[in-house]
Design a protein around this motif. Structure first.
Motif, PDB file in Angstrom:
ATOM      1  N   MET A  19      54.022 -13.990 -32.922  1.00 49.34           N
ATOM      2  CA  MET A  19      55.125 -14.617 -32.195  1.00 49.34           C
ATOM      3  C   MET A  19      54.747 -14.939 -30.752  1.00 49.34           C
ATOM      4  SD  MET A  19      57.552 -14.602 -34.493  1.00 49.34           S
ATOM      5  CE  MET A  19      59.101 -14.700 -33.653  1.00 49.34           C
ATOM      6  N   GLY A  20      53.468 -14.909 -30.430  1.00 44.08           N
ATOM      7  CA  GLY A  20      53.029 -15.146 -29.060  1.00 44.08           C
ATOM      8  C   GLY A  20      52.578 -13.842 -28.425  1.00 44.08           C
ATOM      9  N   PRO A  21      52.393 -13.826 -27.110  1.00 44.41           N
ATOM     10  CA  PRO A  21      51.942 -12.606 -26.435  1.00 44.41           C
ATOM     11  C   PRO A  21      52.879 -11.425 -26.710  1.00 44.41           C
ATOM     12  CG  PRO A  21      51.884 -14.467 -24.940  1.00 44.41           C
ATOM     13  CD  PRO A  21      52.591 -14.937 -26.186  1.00 44.41           C
ATOM     14  N   GLU A  22      52.280 -10.246 -26.837  1.00 41.66           N
ATOM     15  CA  GLU A  22      53.046  -9.033 -27.116  1.00 41.66           C
ATOM     16  C   GLU A  22      52.660  -7.936 -26.128  1.00 41.66           C
ATOM     17  OE1 GLU A  22      51.826  -8.122 -31.089  1.00 41.66           O
ATOM     18  OE2 GLU A  22      53.258  -9.517 -31.969  1.00 41.66           O
ATOM     19  N   PRO A  23      53.615  -7.067 -25.765  1.00 45.63           N
ATOM     20  CA  PRO A  23      53.276  -5.952 -24.876  1.00 45.63           C
ATOM     21  C   PRO A  23      52.586  -4.822 -25.646  1.00 45.63           C
ATOM     22  CG  PRO A  23      55.606  -5.880 -25.417  1.00 45.63           C
ATOM     23  CD  PRO A  23      55.050  -7.123 -26.061  1.00 45.63           C
ATOM     24  N   TRP A  24      51.544  -4.256 -25.057  1.00 46.44           N
ATOM     25  CA  TRP A  24      50.826  -3.110 -25.620  1.00 46.44           C
ATOM     26  C   TRP A  24      50.628  -2.080 -24.519  1.00 46.44           C
ATOM     27  CZ3 TRP A  24      47.956  -2.578 -30.459  1.00 46.44           C
ATOM     28  CH2 TRP A  24      48.266  -3.585 -31.385  1.00 46.44           C
ATOM     29  N   LEU A  25      50.749  -0.802 -24.895  1.00 41.45           N
ATOM     30  CA  LEU A  25      50.533   0.314 -23.981  1.00 41.45           C
ATOM     31  C   LEU A  25      49.076   0.747 -24.076  1.00 41.45           C
ATOM     32  CD1 LEU A  25      51.609   2.616 -22.113  1.00 41.45           C
ATOM     33  CD2 LEU A  25      52.068   3.905 -24.229  1.00 41.45           C
ATOM     34  N   ILE A  26      48.383   0.797 -22.942  1.00 37.68           N
ATOM     35  CA  ILE A  26      46.989   1.238 -22.909  1.00 37.68           C
ATOM     36  C   ILE A  26      46.976   2.764 -23.010  1.00 37.68           C
ATOM     37  CG2 ILE A  26      44.824   1.220 -21.609  1.00 37.68           C
ATOM     38  CD1 ILE A  26      45.956  -1.610 -22.511  1.00 37.68           C
ATOM     39  N   VAL A  27      46.220   3.286 -24.007  1.00 39.02           N
ATOM     40  CA  VAL A  27      46.157   4.736 -24.215  1.00 39.02           C
ATOM     41  C   VAL A  27      44.740   5.285 -24.092  1.00 39.02           C
ATOM     42  CG1 VAL A  27      48.284   4.815 -25.574  1.00 39.02           C
ATOM     43  CG2 VAL A  27      46.081   4.523 -26.745  1.00 39.02           C
ATOM     44  N   MET A  40      39.252  -1.365 -25.341  1.00 37.43           N
ATOM     45  CA  MET A  40      40.225  -0.384 -24.870  1.00 37.43           C
ATOM     46  C   MET A  40      41.069   0.020 -26.070  1.00 37.43           C
ATOM     47  SD  MET A  40      42.610  -3.048 -22.870  1.00 37.43           S
ATOM     48  CE  MET A  40      43.169  -4.503 -23.734  1.00 37.43           C
ATOM     49  N   LEU A  41      41.664   1.178 -26.004  1.00 36.80           N
ATOM     50  CA  LEU A  41      42.571   1.636 -27.047  1.00 36.80           C
ATOM     51  C   LEU A  41      43.998   1.399 -26.571  1.00 36.80           C
ATOM     52  CD1 LEU A  41      40.825   4.976 -28.027  1.00 36.80           C
ATOM     53  CD2 LEU A  41      40.631   2.747 -29.137  1.00 36.80           C
ATOM     54  N   ALA A  42      44.823   0.895 -27.479  1.00 37.44           N
ATOM     55  CA  ALA A  42      46.197   0.556 -27.112  1.00 37.44           C
ATOM     56  C   ALA A  42      47.105   0.730 -28.321  1.00 37.44           C
ATOM     57  CB  ALA A  42      46.264  -0.881 -26.596  1.00 37.44           C
ATOM     58  N   VAL A  43      48.400   0.812 -28.053  1.00 39.56           N
ATOM     59  CA  VAL A  43      49.404   0.861 -29.118  1.00 39.56           C
ATOM     60  C   VAL A  43      50.431  -0.240 -28.855  1.00 39.56           C
ATOM     61  CG1 VAL A  43      49.101   3.328 -29.579  1.00 39.56           C
ATOM     62  CG2 VAL A  43      50.821   2.604 -27.940  1.00 39.56           C
ATOM     63  N   ILE A  60      59.567   2.809 -23.420  1.00 43.68           N
ATOM     64  CA  ILE A  60      59.074   2.180 -22.197  1.00 43.68           C
ATOM     65  C   ILE A  60      60.262   1.385 -21.656  1.00 43.68           C
ATOM     66  CG2 ILE A  60      57.359   0.660 -21.150  1.00 43.68           C
ATOM     67  CD1 ILE A  60      56.054   3.047 -22.535  1.00 43.68           C
ATOM     68  N   PRO A  61      60.906   1.855 -20.589  1.00 44.20           N
ATOM     69  CA  PRO A  61      62.118   1.200 -20.099  1.00 44.20           C
ATOM     70  C   PRO A  61      61.928  -0.306 -19.884  1.00 44.20           C
ATOM     71  CG  PRO A  61      61.767   3.268 -18.939  1.00 44.20           C
ATOM     72  CD  PRO A  61      60.536   3.018 -19.775  1.00 44.20           C
ATOM     73  N   ASP A  62      62.917  -1.045 -20.323  1.00 45.00           N
ATOM     74  CA  ASP A  62      62.974  -2.508 -20.183  1.00 45.00           C
ATOM     75  C   ASP A  62      61.926  -3.247 -21.006  1.00 45.00           C
ATOM     76  OD1 ASP A  62      65.113  -2.280 -18.330  1.00 45.00           O
ATOM     77  OD2 ASP A  62      63.665  -1.949 -16.710  1.00 45.00           O
ATOM     78  N   VAL A  63      61.175  -2.537 -21.875  1.00 45.47           N
ATOM     79  CA  VAL A  63      60.154  -3.198 -22.695  1.00 45.47           C
ATOM     80  C   VAL A  63      60.374  -2.912 -24.172  1.00 45.47           C
ATOM     81  CG1 VAL A  63      57.683  -3.498 -23.111  1.00 45.47           C
ATOM     82  CG2 VAL A  63      58.487  -3.004 -20.800  1.00 45.47           C
ATOM     83  N   GLY A  64      60.530  -1.652 -24.559  1.00 51.90           N
ATOM     84  CA  GLY A  64      60.717  -1.289 -25.960  1.00 51.90           C
ATOM     85  C   GLY A  64      60.188   0.098 -26.256  1.00 51.90           C
ATOM     86  N   GLN A  65      59.766   0.300 -27.503  1.00 56.50           N
ATOM     87  CA  GLN A  65      59.251   1.587 -27.967  1.00 56.50           C
ATOM     88  C   GLN A  65      57.760   1.453 -28.258  1.00 56.50           C
ATOM     89  OE1 GLN A  65      60.928   4.574 -28.661  1.00 56.50           O
ATOM     90  NE2 GLN A  65      62.849   3.776 -27.880  1.00 56.50           N
ATOM     91  N   ALA A  66      56.927   2.256 -27.588  1.00 53.05           N
ATOM     92  CA  ALA A  66      55.487   2.283 -27.883  1.00 53.05           C
ATOM     93  C   ALA A  66      55.307   3.059 -29.186  1.00 53.05           C
ATOM     94  CB  ALA A  66      54.723   2.951 -26.746  1.00 53.05           C
ATOM     95  N   VAL A  67      54.618   2.472 -30.143  1.00 53.80           N
ATOM     96  CA  VAL A  67      54.415   3.074 -31.463  1.00 53.80           C
ATOM     97  C   VAL A  67      53.100   3.852 -31.411  1.00 53.80           C
ATOM     98  CG1 VAL A  67      54.328   2.643 -33.942  1.00 53.80           C
ATOM     99  CG2 VAL A  67      55.614   1.084 -32.448  1.00 53.80           C
ATOM    100  N   ILE A  71      47.359   3.296 -33.105  1.00 52.29           N
ATOM    101  CA  ILE A  71      46.271   3.126 -32.132  1.00 52.29           C
ATOM    102  C   ILE A  71      45.287   2.079 -32.641  1.00 52.29           C
ATOM    103  CG2 ILE A  71      44.385   4.267 -30.914  1.00 52.29           C
ATOM    104  CD1 ILE A  71      46.007   6.899 -31.351  1.00 52.29           C
ATOM    105  N   THR A  72      44.956   1.138 -31.783  1.00 53.12           N
ATOM    106  CA  THR A  72      44.091   0.020 -32.132  1.00 53.12           C
ATOM    107  C   THR A  72      43.094  -0.226 -31.008  1.00 53.12           C
ATOM    108  OG1 THR A  72      45.957  -0.989 -33.298  1.00 53.12           O
ATOM    109  CG2 THR A  72      44.104  -2.430 -32.782  1.00 53.12           C
TER     110      THR A  72
END
Length: 106
Positions: A19-27, A40-43, A60-67, A71-72
């Motif tokens: 669906m286009g760019p997506e937010p990912w959390l760097i772990v 890098m590893l991210a979720v 993650i406030p104002d963004v969503g839920q980090a799954v 881990i990818t």
């Protein structure tokens, strides 16, 4: 000015989403990020309005839920922009790191 290097707890927009760019959390821990220039590893972070289990997620406030159990390894070339779009609150870093270590195992 070159883009800021990613750090643990950053949320970056990543190329390649259906669906286009997506937010990912760097772990990745910061030492790994310093030593690895390519990966890098991210979720992924999903919209909180989507149904699904919240057992292994971190808000993650104002963004969503980090799954956290998704881990990818991602190439840094997939980062979009020069700065993260959000961040995990620093008070949550140790707990999220612990939860990820528990998911991976000893």
């Amino acid at each position: 000015m070159p883009p800021r290097a990613p750090r643990f707890g950053d949320v970056w927009s990543i190329k390649g989403g259906v669906m286009g760019p997506e937010p990912w959390l760097i772990v990745s821990n910061d030492l790994y990020l310093e030593l690895s220039e390519d990966n890098m590893l991210a979720v992924p972070i999903r919209d909180t309005s989507r149904p699904g289990s919240r057992v292994v997620t971190e808000p993650i406030p104002d963004v969503g839920q980090a799954v956290l159990d998704r881990i990818t390894a991602l190439p840094r070339s997939w980062l979009i922009g020069d700065e993260p779009v959000a961040e995990l609150h620093p008070d949550r870093h140790a707990e999220v790191g612990r939860r990820i270590c528990n998911l991976i195992g000893p």
